[in-house]
Design an enzyme around this catalytic site. Structure first.
Site, PDB file in Angstrom:
ATOM      1  N   LYS A 174      12.743  23.559 -19.587  1.00 12.47           N
ATOM      2  CA  LYS A 174      11.811  24.037 -18.495  1.00 12.47           C
ATOM      3  C   LYS A 174      12.506  23.614 -17.797  1.00 12.47           C
ATOM      4  O   LYS A 174      12.573  24.452 -16.206  1.00 12.47           O
ATOM      5  CB  LYS A 174      10.288  23.195 -19.230  1.00 12.47           C
ATOM      6  CG  LYS A 174       9.689  23.166 -18.082  1.00 12.47           C
ATOM      7  CD  LYS A 174       8.407  23.156 -18.521  1.00 12.47           C
ATOM      8  CE  LYS A 174       7.822  21.612 -18.086  1.00 12.47           C
ATOM      9  NZ  LYS A 174       7.165  20.635 -17.226  1.00 12.47           N
ATOM     10  N   SER A 175      13.213  22.012 -17.982  1.00 16.18           N
ATOM     11  CA  SER A 175      14.410  21.731 -16.411  1.00 16.18           C
ATOM     12  C   SER A 175      15.106  22.496 -16.062  1.00 16.18           C
ATOM     13  O   SER A 175      15.482  23.050 -15.360  1.00 16.18           O
ATOM     14  CB  SER A 175      14.697  20.411 -17.128  1.00 16.18           C
ATOM     15  OG  SER A 175      13.520  19.886 -16.876  1.00 16.18           O
ATOM     16  N   ARG A 178      15.235  25.265 -12.548  1.00 16.03           N
ATOM     17  CA  ARG A 178      16.733  24.861 -11.609  1.00 16.03           C
ATOM     18  C   ARG A 178      17.464  26.398 -11.330  1.00 16.03           C
ATOM     19  O   ARG A 178      18.106  26.787 -10.613  1.00 16.03           O
ATOM     20  CB  ARG A 178      17.554  23.500 -12.967  1.00 16.03           C
ATOM     21  CG  ARG A 178      16.996  22.146 -12.252  1.00 16.03           C
ATOM     22  CD  ARG A 178      17.507  21.465 -13.101  1.00 16.03           C
ATOM     23  NE  ARG A 178      17.308  19.533 -12.758  1.00 16.03           N
ATOM     24  CZ  ARG A 178      16.576  19.659 -13.337  1.00 16.03           C
ATOM     25  NH1 ARG A 178      15.314  20.224 -13.748  1.00 16.03           N
ATOM     26  NH2 ARG A 178      15.623  18.377 -12.845  1.00 16.03           N
ATOM     27  N   GLY A 219       4.956  19.660 -11.573  1.00 18.35           N
ATOM     28  CA  GLY A 219       5.696  18.440 -11.384  1.00 18.35           C
ATOM     29  C   GLY A 219       6.893  18.824 -10.558  1.00 18.35           C
ATOM     30  O   GLY A 219       7.790  18.449  -9.272  1.00 18.35           O
ATOM     31  N   ARG A 231      -0.482  13.497  -8.637  1.00 19.27           N
ATOM     32  CA  ARG A 231       0.318  12.862  -8.477  1.00 19.27           C
ATOM     33  C   ARG A 231       1.249  11.647  -7.397  1.00 19.27           C
ATOM     34  O   ARG A 231       0.995  12.926  -6.175  1.00 19.27           O
ATOM     35  CB  ARG A 231       1.227  13.668  -9.800  1.00 19.27           C
ATOM     36  CG  ARG A 231       0.494  14.128 -10.904  1.00 19.27           C
ATOM     37  CD  ARG A 231       1.497  15.064 -11.957  1.00 19.27           C
ATOM     38  NE  ARG A 231       2.937  14.302 -12.605  1.00 19.27           N
ATOM     39  CZ  ARG A 231       4.151  14.829 -13.103  1.00 19.27           C
ATOM     40  NH1 ARG A 231       3.458  15.901 -12.951  1.00 19.27           N
ATOM     41  NH2 ARG A 231       4.470  14.188 -13.292  1.00 19.27           N
ATOM     42  N   GLN A 290      13.658  13.921 -11.256  1.00 18.61           N
ATOM     43  CA  GLN A 290      13.489  15.346 -10.333  1.00 18.61           C
ATOM     44  C   GLN A 290      13.923  14.466  -9.233  1.00 18.61           C
ATOM     45  O   GLN A 290      13.823  15.078  -7.419  1.00 18.61           O
ATOM     46  CB  GLN A 290      11.815  14.829 -10.559  1.00 18.61           C
ATOM     47  CG  GLN A 290      11.359  15.822 -11.517  1.00 18.61           C
ATOM     48  CD  GLN A 290       9.908  15.809 -11.786  1.00 18.61           C
ATOM     49  OE1 GLN A 290       8.459  15.405 -11.316  1.00 18.61           O
ATOM     50  NE2 GLN A 290       9.393  16.770 -12.650  1.00 18.61           N
ATOM     51  N   ASP A 317       9.717  12.404 -21.949  1.00 21.92           N
ATOM     52  CA  ASP A 317       8.532  13.805 -22.352  1.00 21.92           C
ATOM     53  C   ASP A 317       8.099  13.661 -23.669  1.00 21.92           C
ATOM     54  O   ASP A 317       7.248  14.501 -23.799  1.00 21.92           O
ATOM     55  CB  ASP A 317       8.761  15.082 -21.701  1.00 21.92           C
ATOM     56  CG  ASP A 317       8.854  14.953 -19.918  1.00 21.92           C
ATOM     57  OD1 ASP A 317       8.002  14.263 -19.860  1.00 21.92           O
ATOM     58  OD2 ASP A 317       9.611  15.969 -19.755  1.00 21.92           O
ATOM     59  N   LYS A 342       2.379  11.330 -15.329  1.00 20.92           N
ATOM     60  CA  LYS A 342       2.999  12.545 -15.900  1.00 20.92           C
ATOM     61  C   LYS A 342       1.607  12.977 -15.958  1.00 20.92           C
ATOM     62  O   LYS A 342       1.002  12.526 -14.793  1.00 20.92           O
ATOM     63  CB  LYS A 342       3.251  12.311 -17.074  1.00 20.92           C
ATOM     64  CG  LYS A 342       5.029  11.289 -17.596  1.00 20.92           C
ATOM     65  CD  LYS A 342       5.895  12.351 -16.603  1.00 20.92           C
ATOM     66  CE  LYS A 342       6.993  11.368 -16.563  1.00 20.92           C
ATOM     67  NZ  LYS A 342       8.031  11.798 -15.805  1.00 20.92           N
ATOM     68  N   ARG A 351       1.021  18.068 -22.913  1.00 16.97           N
ATOM     69  CA  ARG A 351       1.829  17.822 -24.144  1.00 16.97           C
ATOM     70  C   ARG A 351       1.117  16.766 -25.374  1.00 16.97           C
ATOM     71  O   ARG A 351       1.043  16.343 -26.111  1.00 16.97           O
ATOM     72  CB  ARG A 351       3.310  16.738 -23.586  1.00 16.97           C
ATOM     73  CG  ARG A 351       4.237  17.895 -22.820  1.00 16.97           C
ATOM     74  CD  ARG A 351       5.206  17.358 -23.010  1.00 16.97           C
ATOM     75  NE  ARG A 351       6.413  17.515 -21.928  1.00 16.97           N
ATOM     76  CZ  ARG A 351       7.542  18.652 -22.089  1.00 16.97           C
ATOM     77  NH1 ARG A 351       7.478  18.681 -23.529  1.00 16.97           N
ATOM     78  NH2 ARG A 351       7.960  19.437 -21.169  1.00 16.97           N
TER      79      ARG A 351
HETATM   80  C1  S3P Z   1      12.156  16.492 -15.135  1.00 22.73           C
HETATM   81  C2  S3P Z   1      12.021  15.096 -14.980  1.00 22.73           C
HETATM   82  C3  S3P Z   1      11.098  14.133 -15.506  1.00 22.73           C
HETATM   83  C4  S3P Z   1      10.455  15.063 -16.506  1.00 22.73           C
HETATM   84  C5  S3P Z   1       9.957  15.948 -15.966  1.00 22.73           C
HETATM   85  C6  S3P Z   1      10.720  17.065 -16.158  1.00 22.73           C
HETATM   86  C7  S3P Z   1      13.528  17.760 -14.565  1.00 22.73           C
HETATM   87  O1  S3P Z   1      10.400  13.994 -14.654  1.00 22.73           O
HETATM   88  O2  S3P Z   1       9.252  14.307 -16.609  1.00 22.73           O
HETATM   89  O3  S3P Z   1       8.885  16.684 -17.259  1.00 22.73           O
HETATM   90  O4  S3P Z   1      12.980  18.893 -14.641  1.00 22.73           O
HETATM   91  O5  S3P Z   1      13.594  17.236 -13.800  1.00 22.73           O
HETATM   92  P1  S3P Z   1      11.106  12.394 -13.406  1.00 22.73           P
HETATM   93  O6  S3P Z   1      12.334  12.850 -13.400  1.00 22.73           O
HETATM   94  O7  S3P Z   1      10.332  12.305 -12.656  1.00 22.73           O
HETATM   95  O8  S3P Z   1      10.708  10.961 -14.662  1.00 22.73           O
END
Ligand code: S3P
Length: 438
Positions: A25-26, A30, A98, A126, A172, A318, A345, A391
């Site tokens: 996902k991350s 990006r 988020g 959030r 993030q 996560d 979260k 989750r």
């Molecule tokens: C993420 C960073 C994490 C994670 C989120 C995805 C990201 O959050 O919990 O699901 O893709 O950068 P934080 O960086 O706020 O901990």
């Protein structure tokens, strides 16, 4: 009620088979963002077709970026360059995501047009001040609600580089400020970054951006151009974690999970579960698209409780909901501290997991930022509300593998945000999860 919103589990004796989990996902978020800001075409494979990443894709399409979604994880992005985005004609709604909201705030802060970011009920509660405060220090003109939540209203501004110490080890926040740094005059230096997932750093460099990396300091010089490229997205270790725990706690299991991202700033869940006695073999470790990946073979194991090293928390952030399920099934006590971030979260994961496990008969003690779980007892059935958190829903589906009676899980539709085919893969391995939409 949304279809597929309520699940009911039954115990599983044996889990067997081979699966491939969807893309990370991350990294998928990006890939869309940097592909859109690059000059030239980027071809993405392994893209996660979950609602969160699709929300990012739709937001950039709404800003005039031609993004072609071919299905099966293939996406072509016709990058428009750093100055090529167009003003969206309405608020950008990123749903539950988020990552979309915080990273895009960084991109939008330096644009020559105004924009507004909104999301669903969960996202609108959030904290966003952690990104808007440093962005405003960079000269951005951003407003949130009085309590620091979305909507985030962003006015056109010229940013300037700042020196900033991160108050929280958040990927993030770090990524938001690095993306804003692309638009800033001068250099943006981020200090005390701690160890959090480094996908933005890897991908920025892959798109041709120079970063200054010195211990826990990361710097970026504004105005650097990105060049379109191929992005290969590995399988999401956060998604794999559900099946790793399911296999470890099942009475009998032998499961092979292919192509799992093993980035050391992401994969601490494997170390934690191995320290608990989990039989996880890392096979065929290799590199793919600038990220380490491997296949994982997981067998049924007698887990034992441990004290989790707090330094691992940001790099397994996560996975804690499902780690708590593993702890409930382990002999002895598991203690985890420094978990304050879990409270902000998609739900308050500390409170929702503690309450759900207690409902299943597990003894646990919830502190302000800690959880102690007494494992080893038998899990009973319960009715759980996920609080709209994907989750949480998947973690209790995993607990259902060993719970003597069914666990009914309400509010599962948001599983589609990160793992649309979770139930299908679970059933293919031998888990029993019925859709129970009355
Ligand atoms: C993420 C960073 C994490 C994670 C989120 C995805 C990201 O959050 O919990 O699901 O893709 O950068 P934080 O960086 O706020 O901990």
């Amino acid at each position: 009620m949304t279809a597929n919103n309520c699940w009911r589990t039954a115990p599983a004796d044996a889990l067997n088979g081979e699966i491939t989990v969807p893309g990370d996902k991350s990294i998928s978020h990006r890939a869309i963002m940097l592909g859109a800001l690059a000059e030239g075409v980027s071809e993405v494979s392994g893209f996660l077709e979950g609602e969160d990443c699709l929300a990012t894709m739709h937001a950039f399409q709404a800003m005039g970026v031609p993004i072609h979604h071919h299905g099966e994880g293939k996406v072509t992005i016709e990058g428009q360059g750093l100055q090529g985005l167009e003003a969206p004609d309405q608020a950008l709604d990123v749903g539950n995501s988020g990552t979309s909201m915080r990273l895009m705030a960084g991109v939008l802060a330096g644009q020559a047009f105004d924009s507004v970011l909104v999301g669903d009920h969960s996202l609108m509660r959030r904290p966003m001040a952690r990104v808007t405060e440093p962005l405003n220090k960079m000269g951005a003109r951003i407003h949130t609600s009085e309590t620091g939540t979305a909507p985030i209203a962003i006015q056109a501004a010229q940013l300037r580089g700042i020196d900033y110490a991160l108050p929280v080890a958040s990927a993030q926040l770090k990524s938001c400020l690095l993306f804003a740094g692309l638009y800033a005059q001068g250099r943006t230096m981020l200090h005390d970054c701690g160890v959090s997932r480094d996908h933005s750093e890897r991908m920025l460099q892959g798109f041709g951006v120079d970063l200054i990396i010195d211990g826990t300091t990361i710097g970026i010089e504004g105005g650097q151009r990105l060049r379109g490229r191929e992005v290969v997205v590995p399988g999401d270790v956060s998604s794999a974690a559900f099946f790793i725990v399911a296999a470890l706690i099942a009475p009998q299991a032998d499961v092979l999970i292919h192509n799992v991202g093993m980035n050391p700033t992401r994969a601490a869940v494997i170390d934690i579960l191995q320290a608990m006695g989990g039989d996880i073999t890392i096979l065929n470790a290799r590199e793919s698209g600038g990220e380490p990946v491997a296949d994982l073979r997981v067998k049924s194991s007698q887990l034992r409780g441990i004290t989790i090293d707090p330094r691992l928390v940001p790099i397994a952030i996560d996975e804690f909901p499902v780690i708590f399920v593993a702890a409930a099934c382990a002999q002895g006590v598991t203690r985890a501290t420094d978990l304050a971030e879990l409270r902000v979260k998609e739900s308050d994961r500390l409170a929702v997991m503690a309450a759900g496990l207690q409902a299943c008969g597990v003894r646990c003690d919830e502190g302000e930022s800690s959880l102690t779980i007494e494992g080893g007892g038998l899990l009973g059935g319960a009715t759980i509300d996920s609080d709209g958190d994907h989750r949480i829903a998947m973690s209790f589906a995993v607990a259902g593998v060993v719970a003597r009676e069914p666990i009914t899980i309400n509010n599962c539709a948001t599983v589609a945000s990160s793992f649309p085919n979770f139930r299908e893969l679970a059933v293919s391995l031998g888990m029993h999860i019925e859709v129970n939409d009355a």
